[in-house]
Design an enzyme around this catalytic site. Structure first.
Site, short mmCIF file in Angstrom:
data_model
loop_
_atom_site.label_atom_id
_atom_site.label_comp_id
_atom_site.label_asym_id
_atom_site.label_seq_id
_atom_site.Cartn_x
_atom_site.Cartn_y
_atom_site.Cartn_z
N ARG A 164 0.81 -1.23 0.00
CA ARG A 164 0.00 0.00 0.00
C ARG A 164 0.85 1.27 0.00
NH1 ARG A 164 -2.34 -3.54 -1.22
NH2 ARG A 164 -4.24 -4.46 -0.44
N SER A 238 -11.55 0.46 3.08
CA SER A 238 -10.71 0.12 4.24
C SER A 238 -10.03 1.38 4.77
CB SER A 238 -9.65 -0.91 3.84
OG SER A 238 -10.26 -2.10 3.41
N GLU A 334 -5.02 4.17 6.34
CA GLU A 334 -4.75 4.06 4.91
C GLU A 334 -5.30 5.29 4.17
OE1 GLU A 334 -5.71 0.93 1.26
OE2 GLU A 334 -5.69 0.22 3.32
#
Length: 338
Positions: A164, A238, A334
């Site tokens: 990520r 998320s 995130e």
């Protein structure tokens, strides 16, 4: 073509959380050359934020600088032997691109069906889902250098991809605006059913030899069951990364929590399921004011109806604190906070 600077534009429809904030200056980019106009106008010498689909962002206050909304469109495929070099403009919707590939039998994107956002954001986040990451199929991208006013090409190795993360999110965050991305796909299927949820759903459908269309449909079904539709419930997918810890720390936690969900990483470290950690802290389905945790997936924070960005942020801080107190693991957001 020139640029049109709008003033005091509501950002509510430009972020999937549906947070009501204002951009004092707003520019929509439909052609890459407009970025040169913006550069020559001195806009990149001021505060600016590049916005794609707004699916990975949380606004906590009005944006005083310039919002650069990327809405460049176009898809082009070039086949070389058994490989497809697929180039998509940054403003294309990611899921539309996935289904373009499925319909043309281009293999590689199907496990990432229904990920929200646009093509331009895909290498920034190194997006991924269900056993596939963007870095696995990324070939190159064209990006505008806002410091020097030129377009540059970045190949896979230039992007410093990790879980990520990429050079665009870390070392060079904010400097480059991606205008198009090229993916290296295949015409021969290589079906990835490494995630148990996919295999379970395939068995339920009595599919023993899945196609890439089957995988995309199954992944879409799984995501719909777990994740709320942003058009009805504001969210950014998320909210937290799955934490990666050392093997030593994992052994200690596993001895205390034998049912903990985990995934071994190639470098010997262990990735934990952030949703499971949050759920163990009894946050799943909880609501504080207008902010809440989704009832079907603890990784997802939601805007019940009229939450402020600060309400969502404060909720995330409480969750991070509780997980740390219980597991000695620090969750990382995130979603980008502004």
């Amino acid at each position: 073509m020139g640029i049109n600077i709008q003033s005091d534009i509501s950002l509510k429809k430009y972020n999937t959380f549906g947070i009501e904030e204002v951009a004092h200056h707003f520019i929509e980019i439909t052609e890459a050359t407009q970025l040169l106009d913006a550069y020559e106008s001195g806009i990149f010498e001021k505060d600016f934020l590049t916005l794609g689909g707004g699916s990975n962002i949380l606004f906590t206050h009005p944006y005083e600088g310039y919002i650069i909304k990327i809405n460049i469109k176009g898809i082009n495929a070039n086949q070389v032997h058994q490989e497809i070099f697929l180039t998509a403009s940054a403003g294309e919707i990611w899921n539309d691109l996935v289904w373009f590939c499925v319909n043309n039998n281009y293999n590689g994107l199907e496990n990432m069906a229904l990920i929200p956002g646009t093509v331009g954001a895909s290498p920034v986040q190194n997006i991924g889902a269900y056993g596939t990451e963007l870095m696995d199929i990324f070939y190159s991208c064209v990006a505008f250098d806002t410091l020097e006013g030129v377009f540059r090409i970045f190949y896979n190795e230039d992007c410093q991809f990790s879980y990520r993360d990429s050079i665009f999110k870390s070392e060079q965050k904010g400097r480059y605006i991606i205008t198009e991305v090229t993916y290296k796909l295949k015409t021969t299927p290589s079906i990835n059913t490494s995630y148990g949820a996919i295999s379970t759903e395939l068995e339920k459908r009595k599919i023993t030899h899945p196609t890439i269309r089957d995988i995309a449909e199954v992944v879409s079904t799984i995501r719909v069951e777990k994740l709320p539709d942003p058009s009805t419930v504001g969210n950014a997918g998320s909210f937290f990364k799955n934490p990666i810890i050392s093997a030593e720390q994992f052994k200690k936690i596993k001895s205390l929590f034998p049912d903990m969900i985990s995934y071994d990483m190639p470098d010997g470290r262990v990735k934990l399921a952030a949703g499971w950690l949050i759920e163990q802290c009894n946050w799943k389905g909880r609501v504080i004011g207008q902010a809440g945790v989704w009832k079907n997936q603890a990784l997802v924070l939601i805007n019940i109806q009229s939450a402020t960005g600060n309400e969502i942020f404060e909720l995330s801080s409480k969750i991070i604190n509780d997980v740390y107190q219980k597991f000695n693991v620090k969750l990382e957001r995130e979603v980008n906070i502004f």
